[in-house]
Design an enzyme around this catalytic site. Structure first.
Site, mmCIF file in Angstrom:
data_model
loop_
_atom_site.group_PDB
_atom_site.id
_atom_site.type_symbol
_atom_site.label_atom_id
_atom_site.label_comp_id
_atom_site.label_asym_id
_atom_site.label_seq_id
_atom_site.Cartn_x
_atom_site.Cartn_y
_atom_site.Cartn_z
ATOM 1 C CG HIS A 49 41.347 -17.307 -18.804
ATOM 2 N ND1 HIS A 49 41.373 -18.026 -19.387
ATOM 3 C CD2 HIS A 49 42.912 -17.526 -18.179
ATOM 4 C CE1 HIS A 49 41.739 -18.588 -20.365
ATOM 5 N NE2 HIS A 49 42.621 -18.375 -19.372
HETATM 6 P P1 TYD Z 1 37.797 -22.776 -20.354
HETATM 7 O O1 TYD Z 1 39.033 -22.345 -19.382
HETATM 8 O O2 TYD Z 1 36.696 -22.326 -20.363
HETATM 9 O O3 TYD Z 1 38.804 -22.740 -21.628
HETATM 10 P P2 TYD Z 1 39.642 -20.537 -22.728
HETATM 11 O O4 TYD Z 1 40.246 -19.813 -21.888
HETATM 12 O O5 TYD Z 1 40.522 -21.191 -23.600
HETATM 13 O O6 TYD Z 1 38.411 -20.681 -23.149
HETATM 14 O O7 TYD Z 1 37.687 -24.440 -20.514
HETATM 15 C C1 TYD Z 1 36.707 -25.205 -20.743
HETATM 16 C C2 TYD Z 1 36.622 -25.841 -19.782
HETATM 17 O O8 TYD Z 1 37.608 -27.280 -20.198
HETATM 18 C C3 TYD Z 1 36.765 -25.663 -18.534
HETATM 19 O O9 TYD Z 1 35.792 -27.033 -17.880
HETATM 20 C C4 TYD Z 1 37.534 -26.183 -17.706
HETATM 21 C C5 TYD Z 1 38.263 -27.512 -18.866
HETATM 22 N N1 TYD Z 1 39.264 -27.786 -18.929
HETATM 23 C C6 TYD Z 1 40.476 -28.389 -18.687
HETATM 24 O O10 TYD Z 1 39.913 -29.324 -17.200
HETATM 25 N N2 TYD Z 1 42.003 -28.579 -18.567
HETATM 26 C C7 TYD Z 1 42.608 -27.942 -19.148
HETATM 27 O O11 TYD Z 1 43.927 -27.725 -19.546
HETATM 28 C C8 TYD Z 1 42.214 -26.219 -19.612
HETATM 29 C C9 TYD Z 1 42.380 -25.597 -20.922
HETATM 30 C C10 TYD Z 1 40.728 -26.471 -19.661
#
Ligand code: TYD
Length: 132
Positions: A49
């Protein structure tokens, strides 16, 4: 593309090592959120992303991983394997984190609270947003 790495203070002695990251001093923003990726399974790619406003610093505090950054024109791959070095990831940058070693812990310092509306999770939408 320009890659910005930050070197953190090290205070090592015969007992071991300690590194410090202070907001607005060692990194260019105020830290409003800290999270960390750990126990990442083999073959997994995380991230995928970009952000509209969020700035981040990525530090692999244990083990190693790779980060691919894409500014819409160029890509760069950075190996993070040093707990004293942080990779700056600014706005409008697509990021992918992968090849996590066993036991890798990727610490992320973020300039803002979690806000899903700040994410662009579709690569074509990211490319379009860059053109604007
Ligand atoms: P995700 O965005 O998939 O992680 P990455 O981009 O690092 O692979 O996040 C995984 C899950 O965690 C998603 O349901 C959103 C949640 N999340 C939060 O609630 N707070 C946060 O600060 C972050 C980074 C993720």
């Amino acid at each position: 593309m320009k890659i910005q790495m930050y070197d953190f203070q090290q205070h090592g002695d015969e007992r071991g090592h300690l590194s410090v990251i202070e907001q607005n001093k060692d990194i260019p923003f105020k830290i409003r959120r800290v999270y960390y990726l750990y126990d990442t399974k083999q073959g997994i790619v995380r991230g995928m992303h970009s952000h509209k406003e969020l700035e981040q610093i990525l530090v692999c505090v244990s083990g190693s991983c790779k980060v691919k950054l894409d500014d819409g024109r160029e890509t760069s791959v950075i190996v993070l394997d040093d707990p004293t070095k942080g990779l700056y990831v600014g706005v409008d940058t697509w990021r992918e984190m992968y090849e996590f070693s066993d036991g890798a812990v990727l610490l992320v310092l973020a300039s803002n609270l979690y806000d899903e509306t700040d994410y662009i999770r579709d690569y074509d939408a990211f490319k379009k947003s860059i053109k604007k």
